[in-house]
Design a protein around this motif. Structure first.
Motif, PDB file in Angstrom:
ATOM      1  N   VAL A 327      19.535 133.138  45.802  1.00  0.00           N
ATOM      2  CA  VAL A 327      19.351 132.328  47.009  1.00  0.00           C
ATOM      3  C   VAL A 327      19.223 130.851  46.631  1.00  0.00           C
ATOM      4  O   VAL A 327      19.842 129.977  47.245  1.00  0.00           O
ATOM      5  CB  VAL A 327      18.125 132.803  47.808  1.00  0.00           C
ATOM      6  CG1 VAL A 327      17.770 131.803  48.911  1.00  0.00           C
ATOM      7  CG2 VAL A 327      18.382 134.173  48.414  1.00  0.00           C
ATOM      8  N   GLY A 328      18.415 130.557  45.614  1.00  0.00           N
ATOM      9  CA  GLY A 328      18.251 129.176  45.179  1.00  0.00           C
ATOM     10  C   GLY A 328      19.552 128.577  44.685  1.00  0.00           C
ATOM     11  O   GLY A 328      19.870 127.422  44.993  1.00  0.00           O
ATOM     12  N   GLN A 329      20.324 129.353  43.931  1.00  0.00           N
ATOM     13  CA  GLN A 329      21.586 128.842  43.396  1.00  0.00           C
ATOM     14  C   GLN A 329      22.597 128.591  44.508  1.00  0.00           C
ATOM     15  O   GLN A 329      23.389 127.647  44.447  1.00  0.00           O
ATOM     16  CB  GLN A 329      22.158 129.823  42.376  1.00  0.00           C
ATOM     17  CG  GLN A 329      23.392 129.294  41.634  1.00  0.00           C
ATOM     18  CD  GLN A 329      23.107 127.995  40.895  1.00  0.00           C
ATOM     19  OE1 GLN A 329      22.140 127.905  40.133  1.00  0.00           O
ATOM     20  NE2 GLN A 329      23.926 126.968  41.115  1.00  0.00           N
ATOM     21  N   LYS A 330      22.580 129.426  45.547  1.00  0.00           N
ATOM     22  CA  LYS A 330      23.509 129.215  46.660  1.00  0.00           C
ATOM     23  C   LYS A 330      23.244 127.869  47.323  1.00  0.00           C
ATOM     24  O   LYS A 330      24.175 127.161  47.716  1.00  0.00           O
ATOM     25  CB  LYS A 330      23.392 130.346  47.682  1.00  0.00           C
ATOM     26  CG  LYS A 330      24.460 130.289  48.761  1.00  0.00           C
ATOM     27  CD  LYS A 330      24.458 131.537  49.629  1.00  0.00           C
ATOM     28  CE  LYS A 330      25.576 131.472  50.667  1.00  0.00           C
ATOM     29  NZ  LYS A 330      25.606 132.672  51.543  1.00  0.00           N
ATOM     30  N   LEU A 331      21.979 127.486  47.425  1.00  0.00           N
ATOM     31  CA  LEU A 331      21.650 126.175  47.976  1.00  0.00           C
ATOM     32  C   LEU A 331      22.173 125.064  47.065  1.00  0.00           C
ATOM     33  O   LEU A 331      22.771 124.088  47.536  1.00  0.00           O
ATOM     34  CB  LEU A 331      20.142 126.041  48.164  1.00  0.00           C
ATOM     35  CG  LEU A 331      19.658 124.754  48.817  1.00  0.00           C
ATOM     36  CD1 LEU A 331      20.180 124.637  50.246  1.00  0.00           C
ATOM     37  CD2 LEU A 331      18.138 124.662  48.798  1.00  0.00           C
ATOM     38  N   LEU A 332      21.973 125.208  45.761  1.00  0.00           N
ATOM     39  CA  LEU A 332      22.478 124.201  44.821  1.00  0.00           C
ATOM     40  C   LEU A 332      24.000 124.133  44.851  1.00  0.00           C
ATOM     41  O   LEU A 332      24.583 123.050  44.707  1.00  0.00           O
ATOM     42  CB  LEU A 332      21.992 124.523  43.398  1.00  0.00           C
ATOM     43  CG  LEU A 332      20.481 124.456  43.170  1.00  0.00           C
ATOM     44  CD1 LEU A 332      20.160 124.720  41.699  1.00  0.00           C
ATOM     45  CD2 LEU A 332      19.914 123.104  43.603  1.00  0.00           C
ATOM     46  N   ASP A 333      24.660 125.264  45.053  1.00  0.00           N
ATOM     47  CA  ASP A 333      26.120 125.275  45.140  1.00  0.00           C
ATOM     48  C   ASP A 333      26.608 124.488  46.351  1.00  0.00           C
ATOM     49  O   ASP A 333      27.626 123.791  46.291  1.00  0.00           O
ATOM     50  CB  ASP A 333      26.638 126.718  45.224  1.00  0.00           C
ATOM     51  CG  ASP A 333      26.461 127.491  43.925  1.00  0.00           C
ATOM     52  OD1 ASP A 333      26.211 126.851  42.877  1.00  0.00           O
ATOM     53  OD2 ASP A 333      26.547 128.727  43.970  1.00  0.00           O
ATOM     54  N   ARG A 334      25.888 124.600  47.466  1.00  0.00           N
ATOM     55  CA  ARG A 334      26.274 123.830  48.652  1.00  0.00           C
ATOM     56  C   ARG A 334      26.080 122.331  48.404  1.00  0.00           C
ATOM     57  O   ARG A 334      26.891 121.507  48.834  1.00  0.00           O
ATOM     58  CB  ARG A 334      25.466 124.267  49.875  1.00  0.00           C
ATOM     59  CG  ARG A 334      25.733 125.675  50.352  1.00  0.00           C
ATOM     60  CD  ARG A 334      27.212 126.009  50.414  1.00  0.00           C
ATOM     61  NE  ARG A 334      27.948 125.093  51.279  1.00  0.00           N
ATOM     62  CZ  ARG A 334      29.274 124.934  51.238  1.00  0.00           C
ATOM     63  NH1 ARG A 334      29.998 125.590  50.343  1.00  0.00           N
ATOM     64  NH2 ARG A 334      29.875 124.099  52.062  1.00  0.00           N
ATOM     65  N   LEU A 335      25.010 121.971  47.709  1.00  0.00           N
ATOM     66  CA  LEU A 335      24.800 120.561  47.389  1.00  0.00           C
ATOM     67  C   LEU A 335      25.882 120.042  46.449  1.00  0.00           C
ATOM     68  O   LEU A 335      26.339 118.903  46.582  1.00  0.00           O
ATOM     69  CB  LEU A 335      23.418 120.371  46.771  1.00  0.00           C
ATOM     70  CG  LEU A 335      22.270 120.387  47.782  1.00  0.00           C
ATOM     71  CD1 LEU A 335      20.960 120.763  47.106  1.00  0.00           C
ATOM     72  CD2 LEU A 335      22.135 119.040  48.480  1.00  0.00           C
ATOM     73  N   GLU A 386      26.385 129.795  55.467  1.00  0.00           N
ATOM     74  CA  GLU A 386      27.436 128.827  55.739  1.00  0.00           C
ATOM     75  C   GLU A 386      27.274 128.316  57.171  1.00  0.00           C
ATOM     76  O   GLU A 386      26.567 128.906  57.993  1.00  0.00           O
ATOM     77  CB  GLU A 386      28.816 129.489  55.577  1.00  0.00           C
ATOM     78  CG  GLU A 386      29.095 130.062  54.210  1.00  0.00           C
ATOM     79  CD  GLU A 386      29.347 129.003  53.157  1.00  0.00           C
ATOM     80  OE1 GLU A 386      29.768 127.885  53.538  1.00  0.00           O
ATOM     81  OE2 GLU A 386      29.124 129.269  51.962  1.00  0.00           O
ATOM     82  N   TYR A 387      27.965 127.230  57.476  1.00  0.00           N
ATOM     83  CA  TYR A 387      27.928 126.645  58.807  1.00  0.00           C
ATOM     84  C   TYR A 387      28.384 127.668  59.856  1.00  0.00           C
ATOM     85  O   TYR A 387      29.436 128.293  59.726  1.00  0.00           O
ATOM     86  CB  TYR A 387      28.839 125.427  58.851  1.00  0.00           C
ATOM     87  CG  TYR A 387      28.848 124.687  60.176  1.00  0.00           C
ATOM     88  CD1 TYR A 387      27.914 123.695  60.447  1.00  0.00           C
ATOM     89  CD2 TYR A 387      29.804 124.977  61.151  1.00  0.00           C
ATOM     90  CE1 TYR A 387      27.925 123.011  61.658  1.00  0.00           C
ATOM     91  CE2 TYR A 387      29.821 124.300  62.360  1.00  0.00           C
ATOM     92  CZ  TYR A 387      28.881 123.318  62.610  1.00  0.00           C
ATOM     93  OH  TYR A 387      28.890 122.642  63.804  1.00  0.00           O
ATOM     94  N   MET A 399      20.869 126.729  56.800  1.00  0.00           N
ATOM     95  CA  MET A 399      22.276 126.777  57.182  1.00  0.00           C
ATOM     96  C   MET A 399      22.933 125.466  56.794  1.00  0.00           C
ATOM     97  O   MET A 399      22.504 124.390  57.224  1.00  0.00           O
ATOM     98  CB  MET A 399      22.436 127.010  58.683  1.00  0.00           C
ATOM     99  CG  MET A 399      23.889 127.214  59.107  1.00  0.00           C
ATOM    100  SD  MET A 399      24.212 126.738  60.830  1.00  0.00           S
ATOM    101  CE  MET A 399      24.233 124.939  60.714  1.00  0.00           C
ATOM    102  N   ASP A 400      23.981 125.508  56.003  1.00  0.00           N
ATOM    103  CA  ASP A 400      24.685 124.319  55.548  1.00  0.00           C
ATOM    104  C   ASP A 400      25.294 123.564  56.731  1.00  0.00           C
ATOM    105  O   ASP A 400      25.897 124.175  57.614  1.00  0.00           O
ATOM    106  CB  ASP A 400      25.792 124.745  54.572  1.00  0.00           C
ATOM    107  CG  ASP A 400      26.578 123.578  54.024  1.00  0.00           C
ATOM    108  OD1 ASP A 400      25.965 122.521  53.773  1.00  0.00           O
ATOM    109  OD2 ASP A 400      27.806 123.726  53.836  1.00  0.00           O
ATOM    110  N   SER A 401      25.124 122.252  56.745  1.00  0.00           N
ATOM    111  CA  SER A 401      25.737 121.438  57.795  1.00  0.00           C
ATOM    112  C   SER A 401      25.704 119.975  57.389  1.00  0.00           C
ATOM    113  O   SER A 401      24.938 119.582  56.505  1.00  0.00           O
ATOM    114  CB  SER A 401      24.992 121.604  59.129  1.00  0.00           C
ATOM    115  OG  SER A 401      23.843 120.762  59.172  1.00  0.00           O
ATOM    116  N   PRO A 402      26.498 119.124  58.062  1.00  0.00           N
ATOM    117  CA  PRO A 402      26.323 117.679  57.897  1.00  0.00           C
ATOM    118  C   PRO A 402      24.977 117.248  58.466  1.00  0.00           C
ATOM    119  O   PRO A 402      24.300 118.006  59.176  1.00  0.00           O
ATOM    120  CB  PRO A 402      27.475 117.087  58.723  1.00  0.00           C
ATOM    121  CG  PRO A 402      28.443 118.202  58.927  1.00  0.00           C
ATOM    122  CD  PRO A 402      27.623 119.462  58.944  1.00  0.00           C
ATOM    123  N   GLY A 403      24.613 115.994  58.201  1.00  0.00           N
ATOM    124  CA  GLY A 403      23.392 115.443  58.758  1.00  0.00           C
ATOM    125  C   GLY A 403      23.565 114.913  60.165  1.00  0.00           C
ATOM    126  O   GLY A 403      22.582 114.555  60.811  1.00  0.00           O
TER     127      GLY A 403
END
Length: 509
Positions: A327-335, A386-387, A399-403
């Protein structure tokens, strides 16, 4: 917040800056430092708490927000003119801060009055929605929705309205592509949303995002409450408007049969947003909302943090709460994706924040992210999505998204959020449908100035009237009221008809 005086906030013992509670004049006495201010300092901005050498890290909430570009003396004004953003390694320490959640027993959980849907979802509102598969049908769906005035809907008191969700894509785009997938996922998320009793999807006929393919690819099923129209097949603009009005007139009596009933707060999914942030956002509104989300999670509900560029620099605060390295790595991958996506651009991810953020006391993206991340509270990070991906996990998720607020909120609603909690320091006028927006003001002067738009004054924390935990309880209780049908300020103003903004990726050709 560690301590405060009449004019300054000291947020953490390790901080070398203080935050001005009110505007400070040049030469104003700072008794706690034994000095006078060396410049005028607006409310929400920072001053040096001690001598800070050139190149030394500047800390706020014990988190690095940059390095000093020159020697700073106690009482110096600290902002973008003498604070430089410097990236540095942040140990993700996956799971290091995961703590067990003290869940409330099911029979004791908070409740609200919601609309229970046949598929098991629970709505906080009861709209009929009209979606356009392509920009070419946007005018048609707006005309259909405009027909259903309050007078025409008076016979259907359980229906909150007919809302058109027009969008500016659907053709002139690469397909297959990530953009194409995101658009379809977003439209399908709205079509399935528990706040919509019925849905009409309208297309032109020659677009890339064909209506029948959209329905089939997303597993949607046509029926009494999910109808489709294609303009080139129906007979053009006027004929499609008439057919759309007729279709919704058939849905209205069915939608009106929906009744609110008592349901557990575990059914709530809350989208967490911030916009027009200021120096108080990370002191009052964001931690207050985070405290409310901790309560929601204890009651079995779901808190959705987004705006990936606005955790840049403080992502370790989330990875340390991840329930697994995956889970943590998935967040880093999105960044990492965002780093590639924003490379070479004068974008927020690369440090530059908006004019309002700067004027409100936020020097750069690290400082803004520090406050933004607090909206997620302190419970474990259970999943990264994902978005517009359907959210199935309960608890705190990302949830990944723009700001950009409309795009982020659109994705959260498509993912299943039935309410949006939106913190603001400068005074955002945002609203949304079919999931209403609750707006939280970070400071009392702005709340008093914009009371028609603000639902909750979080400035009471700085004013000394409530603690952050007490504010969190107040926010949680107000969420339950709005989930049960009490209109938010943005609903009373009629906002939400133009804030459906799916994320656009890729070329337009």
């Amino acid at each position: 917040m560690l301590s405060s005086s009449s004019s300054l906030l000291h947020l953490h013992p390790n901080d070398n800056v203080l935050v001005a509670k009110t505007a400070l004049a040049l030469g104003q006495d700072i008794p706690e430092l034994g000095v006078r201010t060396r410049a005028q300092v607006p409310a929400g901005h920072k001053i040096a708490a001690r001598r800070i050498a050139e190149g030394e890290q500047v800390k706020k909430y014990d988190t690095v927000i940059g390095v000093a570009t020159r020697d700073l003396e106690p009482g110096d004004y600290v902002h973008s003119h003498n604070l430089k953003l410097v990236d540095y390694y942040r140990d993700p320490s996956f799971g290091a801060d995961v703590r067990p959640v003290d869940y409330v027993p099911e029979e004791e959980r908070a409740t609200f009055q919601g609309f229970v849907r046949a598929g098991g979802g629970v709505g906080t509102r009861n709209f009929i929605g009209i979606l356009s598969s392509v920009n070419c049908s946007a005018t048609v769906i707006k005309r259909i929705a405009a027909h259903f005035t309050p007078e025409r809907l008076a016979a259907f008191p359980n229906v909150d309205g007919v809302a058109a969700f027009a969008q500016s894509s659907g053709c002139g785009m690469s397909s297959p592509s990530e953009h194409f997938d995101v658009l379809r996922r977003t439209l399908a998320g709205y079509a399935r949303h528990p706040n919509l009793a019925g849905v009409l999807i309208v297309g032109l006929g020659c677009e890339r995002n064909q209506v029948d393919a959209l329905v089939d690819s997303q597993g949607l099923k046509e029926g009494q409450l999910l109808r489709t129209l294609v303009m080139q097949e129906v007979g053009g603009t006027r004929a499609t408007i008439e057919a759309g009005i007729a279709a919704i007139e058939e849905m209205l009596p069915i939608a009106n049969q929906a009744q609110r009933s008592t349901v557990s707060a575990a059914h709530l999914k809350i989208g967490l947003e911030c916009g027009g942030s200021d120096g108080f956002s990370g002191i009052t509104a964001n931690p207050g909302l985070g405290a409310a989300m901790d309560i929601l999670v204890r009651h079995g509900g779901t808190a959705i943090l987004s705006e990936t560029p606005e955790i840049h620099g403080v992502e370790f605060m989330l990875t340390r709460r991840a329930i697994s390295p995956e889970v943590g790595q998935k967040l880093l991958d999105r960044l990492a994706w965002w780093e590639r996506y924003a490379a070479g651009q004068n974008a927020q991810f690369n440090g530059v924040v908006g004019h309002g953020n700067q004027a409100g006391g936020l020097a750069n993206i690290f400082e803004k992210s520090l406050g933004s991340a607090m909206k997620g509270g302190t419970t474990p990070l259970r999943a990264v999505y994902e978005y517009a991906e359907p959210i199935t996990e309960h608890g705190f998720v990302f949830m990944d998204s723009p700001g950009y607020d409309p795009v982020a909120s659109t994705g959260q609603i498509a993912s299943g959020a039935q309410l949006i909690c939106f913190t603001t320091g400068r005074g955002s006028m945002f609203g949304s449908k079919p999931a209403p927006t609750i707006k939280l003001a970070s400071n009392t002067p702005m709340y008093q100035r914009l009371q028609e738009d603000m639902d909750i004054n979080c400035g009471v924390v700085v004013d000394g009237e409530l603690t952050v935990p007490e504010l969190g309880q107040q926010i949680f209780e107000q969420i339950l009221h709005h989930a049960s049908g009490e209109p938010t300020k943005s609903e009373a103003l009629g906002l939400g008809d133009h804030e459906f903004v799916p994320w656009h990726l890729g070329i337009v050709s």
